[in-house]
Structure formats: C-alpha cells, structure tokens
Write a protein that holds these residues in place. Structure first.
Motif, mmCIF file in Angstrom:
data_model
loop_
_atom_site.group_PDB
_atom_site.id
_atom_site.type_symbol
_atom_site.label_atom_id
_atom_site.label_comp_id
_atom_site.label_asym_id
_atom_site.label_seq_id
_atom_site.Cartn_x
_atom_site.Cartn_y
_atom_site.Cartn_z
ATOM 1 N N GLU A 69 0.823 -1.211 0.000
ATOM 2 C CA GLU A 69 0.000 0.000 0.000
ATOM 3 C C GLU A 69 0.855 1.257 0.000
ATOM 4 N N ARG A 70 2.015 1.226 0.695
ATOM 5 C CA ARG A 70 2.863 2.421 0.797
ATOM 6 C C ARG A 70 3.573 2.734 -0.507
ATOM 7 N N VAL A 71 4.082 1.715 -1.192
ATOM 8 C CA VAL A 71 4.900 1.944 -2.390
ATOM 9 C C VAL A 71 4.189 1.575 -3.674
ATOM 10 N N GLY A 72 2.981 0.998 -3.568
ATOM 11 C CA GLY A 72 2.246 0.632 -4.764
ATOM 12 C C GLY A 72 2.655 -0.724 -5.322
ATOM 13 N N GLY A 73 2.196 -1.000 -6.531
ATOM 14 C CA GLY A 73 2.469 -2.300 -7.143
ATOM 15 C C GLY A 73 3.289 -2.239 -8.409
ATOM 16 N N GLY A 74 3.780 -1.035 -8.777
ATOM 17 C CA GLY A 74 4.504 -0.903 -10.037
ATOM 18 C C GLY A 74 5.776 -1.721 -10.108
ATOM 19 N N PHE A 96 -5.482 5.270 -10.897
ATOM 20 C CA PHE A 96 -4.346 5.880 -10.213
ATOM 21 C C PHE A 96 -3.453 4.852 -9.522
ATOM 22 N N GLY A 97 -3.336 3.679 -10.142
ATOM 23 C CA GLY A 97 -2.334 2.720 -9.713
ATOM 24 C C GLY A 97 -2.829 1.679 -8.738
ATOM 25 N N ALA A 98 -1.887 0.825 -8.325
ATOM 26 C CA ALA A 98 -2.227 -0.332 -7.498
ATOM 27 C C ALA A 98 -2.717 0.049 -6.114
ATOM 28 N N SER A 99 -2.239 1.175 -5.569
ATOM 29 C CA SER A 99 -2.638 1.545 -4.207
ATOM 30 C C SER A 99 -3.159 2.967 -4.080
ATOM 31 N N ASP A 100 -2.836 3.849 -5.042
ATOM 32 C CA ASP A 100 -3.223 5.258 -4.977
ATOM 33 C C ASP A 100 -2.915 5.842 -3.597
ATOM 34 N N VAL A 159 -10.920 2.230 -12.036
ATOM 35 C CA VAL A 159 -10.205 1.029 -11.608
ATOM 36 C C VAL A 159 -9.520 1.283 -10.278
ATOM 37 N N THR A 160 -9.734 0.384 -9.334
ATOM 38 C CA THR A 160 -8.989 0.404 -8.081
ATOM 39 C C THR A 160 -8.055 -0.793 -8.054
ATOM 40 N N GLY A 161 -6.829 -0.566 -7.573
ATOM 41 C CA GLY A 161 -5.795 -1.584 -7.662
ATOM 42 C C GLY A 161 -5.773 -2.539 -6.491
ATOM 43 N N PRO A 162 -4.997 -3.613 -6.620
ATOM 44 C CA PRO A 162 -4.988 -4.673 -5.615
ATOM 45 C C PRO A 162 -4.403 -4.271 -4.271
ATOM 46 N N ALA A 163 -3.606 -3.191 -4.231
ATOM 47 C CA ALA A 163 -2.999 -2.781 -2.967
ATOM 48 C C ALA A 163 -3.734 -1.616 -2.307
ATOM 49 N N ASP A 222 -11.061 0.342 2.867
ATOM 50 C CA ASP A 222 -11.925 1.506 3.114
ATOM 51 C C ASP A 222 -12.007 2.395 1.880
ATOM 52 N N ARG A 223 -10.860 2.601 1.235
ATOM 53 C CA ARG A 223 -10.851 3.474 0.059
ATOM 54 C C ARG A 223 -11.565 2.799 -1.116
ATOM 55 N N VAL A 224 -11.392 1.493 -1.271
ATOM 56 C CA VAL A 224 -12.110 0.772 -2.335
ATOM 57 C C VAL A 224 -13.612 0.908 -2.136
ATOM 58 N N ALA A 225 -14.068 0.767 -0.889
ATOM 59 C CA ALA A 225 -15.501 0.889 -0.604
ATOM 60 C C ALA A 225 -16.004 2.293 -0.915
ATOM 61 N N GLU A 226 -15.192 3.300 -0.632
ATOM 62 C CA GLU A 226 -15.590 4.673 -0.926
ATOM 63 C C GLU A 226 -15.729 4.891 -2.429
#
Length: 350
Positions: free
Chosen positions: A16-21, A176-180, A208-212, A216-220
């Motif tokens: 979540e901190r650095v994303g999935g790139g 906005f990426g795997a974790s935004d 699109v919401t990413g896997p990381a 809570d943010r995905v639900a929003e």
C-alpha cells in the motif's frame, strides 16, 4: 549454473505504501524469462493477498520473508540456486546491492532516477526516455545499460496491437495505480461526475482500483461509482490490456501504466503523483504529445477533471494521439530484457 534451466530471482518492494509498479514490471520480466525456458522467483516482504495472487496468476513462485533483510535474503537466494538477481525497489539501496552481488551471481538493478547514484550493478534497467542522460556510465562504469522505452517491461498481452479507431474506444479509463497512496481516485471521480458535459460523454467511465488499495478506500470508490450514471467500478483488474484497448482516453498516474497505455495507443492525461515520476513527467511533456501531463495534487481534482473533459471533447487531438502513441512502445521490452539477462548469465560463465 548447471545443465538445468537458469534461475532468476526478483527482489521486489510492493504494498500500500509503495504501490504495485515494481512488482508488476518484475512479473512481466519473469513471464518473459519463463517463456524462454528460465525459472523465475519473486522475493519480498509479506504482501497483501491480492498482490500475492498476481504472482500466482503470472505463474511465478513467491517467497515472502519477515523481516526482509540482507541476512535473511542471501540464504534464500542460495537455497534456490539463483543465477541472476534483479532488484526493484527504493528500499534496496547501495548497501543492499553490495551485500547481494557476487561474482557468480550477476546483479541487475531496475532504477528510475539514478538518485542516489547506482554504483553496484552488472546491468541497469531504466525505461525512461532520456535515461541515457542520467549519468549511469559515470556512477556504474562497468555495468551494461539497458535504457529507454525499448526496454519498457510490459506483460505479454501488450505485444498485441490495439485498434486505432475511436469508434472502437467508447469509454474513459480512470486509474491511479495499485494503491493510490496519495488518494486521487475519489476526488477526481467526484469532480468529473460534477462537471460531466451534457453531450458526447464516454460510455462508460471505468474507474479502476488496484490490488494494494485499502479496503476503506475501495468501498468509498465503489459507493461513489454507484451514485454516478454510466460509471463502472472495476477492482483488481486482471486483464488491463483488454480494458485499455477500449478506452478513448485515460486519466492515469504516471509510472509503468503510462507505457501500457502507449502500447495500447490510449490518449492519456497523466498525473505525476510521486517525486520519482517528475523526471518522466518532464520527458513526456517535451517528447510525447499523445500524453498530456499534470503535476498537481488531489486538492486540484477540479483542474484534473476540467482538463480531462477538454481532451475528451477534442476528437482531433485524440485521433492524432492514437496514431502517435502506437509507435512509442512496441510491447516487446520484457522479451528483450529476458534475452539480455540470459546472455549476461552465459557471459559470467555460469
């Protein structure tokens, strides 16, 4: 290396901190290596379950270690008889590289800025256009340099050409990426829904919401998408190539995703959401008119939305952008890198 297939390890930072790139580009290289008969492994700190599933889907074995330190990584590499190690992540600095590099095990570093300078490496990967001007020949004079968009590490699907017709691209993609980690998705989607033009609207808007991304943010995002007509929320999309190939415009974070958008010829409004993306933003601003670049925070969501709708309504620009993007990245970078790595192993006499 014995008579068996060579083993390539990828030491990756993700979450979540650095994303999935970092993970996604390493999985792209791992798949290319396995298609050429090699064995590929990923080593990381404990990953979110969704990111771990990406390794399973790619057919790449994942080794997770807590804590992840030089002292714990080296025994894992030895136990798996790793012939070449690829490092991708800002947490793995010069001390890591010096400790993990061995004469019998070449070290490949995936880098973005050469800041701080990469000094210890047998080869360096940086797909940034203009990466040859970052001074690697000075900081690591003996390293092989695999630089520029020719070496953009994309998954195998991105070698396929996408349609060049806007008629086949009815939707707008927001991603906005795997974790935004900076939280762009919700305010930008809200601003775009509030300012959506009355006519000539995309059908649909894919958000699109990413896997990381946090639950809570995905639900929003999901709740906001449900409130907007013509909006589809897609979480942890496995086949981004298919989705991008149907997009007439993308609003996206910079990073590896931009290379995927180029390979699928998507007109793009890209937002630099992290410091390491500034150099890519500068390069694209001067050399890639298919991709318009903004360097603004989530608080300027209204400005992002205004720019996005302006580009959507500019059919002439979008048609031109499709033509230009289709020649920018060919989607074969991972294959080239796999060939380079296997050659490097042979050169080291293993």
């Amino acid at each position: 290396m014995s008579n068996e297939s060579p083993t390539i390890g990828f030491l990756v930072a993700a979450g979540e901190r650095v994303g999935g790139g970092h993970l996604m580009r390493c999985l792209a290289m791992a798949q290319a290596l396995q298609s050429q008969g090699a064995r590929a492994l990923v080593f990381s700190a404990p990953l979110d379950r969704a990111l771990a599933r990406r390794c399973d889907a790619a057919g790449v074995m994942l080794h997770q270690q807590d804590p992840l330190t030089v002292a714990t990584v080296n025994p894992m590499l030895d136990a798996q008889a790793v012939d070449l190690l690829v490092i991708d992540g800002y947490d793995f600095g010069e001390a890591w590289r010096q400790s993990l590099r061995r004469r019998s095990r070449p070290l490949v570093v995936v880098d973005d800025l050469n800041n701080p300078p990469v000094q210890t490496a047998d080869a360096i990967i940086n797909a940034l256009p203009g990466a040859a001007r970052l001074g690697y020949e000075t900081s690591a004079p003996n390293a092989a340099l695999w630089l520029g968009e020719t070496y953009a590490p994309l998954g195998p699907a991105f070698a396929a050409k996408a349609s060049g017709s806007l008629a086949d691209r009815p939707g707008l993609l927001l991603n906005f990426g795997a974790s935004d980690p900076m939280g762009y998705t919700v305010p930008v989607l809200r601003a775009m829904l509030a300012s959506r033009p009355a006519e000539d609207v995309p059908r649909p808007i894919w958000v699109v919401t990413g896997p990381a991304m946090s639950a809570d943010r995905v639900a929003e995002v999901a709740a906001l998408a449900e409130s907007g007509t013509g909006v589809e929320h897609l979480h942890d999309v496995a086949d981004m190539h298919a989705l991008m190939s149907r997009a007439g415009l993308a609003v996206s974070a910079l990073g590896t995703t931009v290379y995927e958008l180029a390979a699928t010829a998507v007109p793009t409004l890209a937002v630099a959401v992290a410091d390491n993306q500034r150099r890519l933003a500068e390069t694209l601003a001067g050399h890639a008119s298919w991709c318009q670049v903004l360097e603004v925070g989530p608080s300027d969501a209204a400005g992002i939305a205004r720019q996005a709708w302006g580009l959507w309504q500019d059919l002439r620009w979008r048609e031109s952008a499709i033509r230009e993007a289709s020649g920018w990245v060919d989607g074969l970078g991972s294959r080239r890198l796999a060939q380079k790595m296997l050659s490097l192993i042979r050169q080291k006499g293993r």
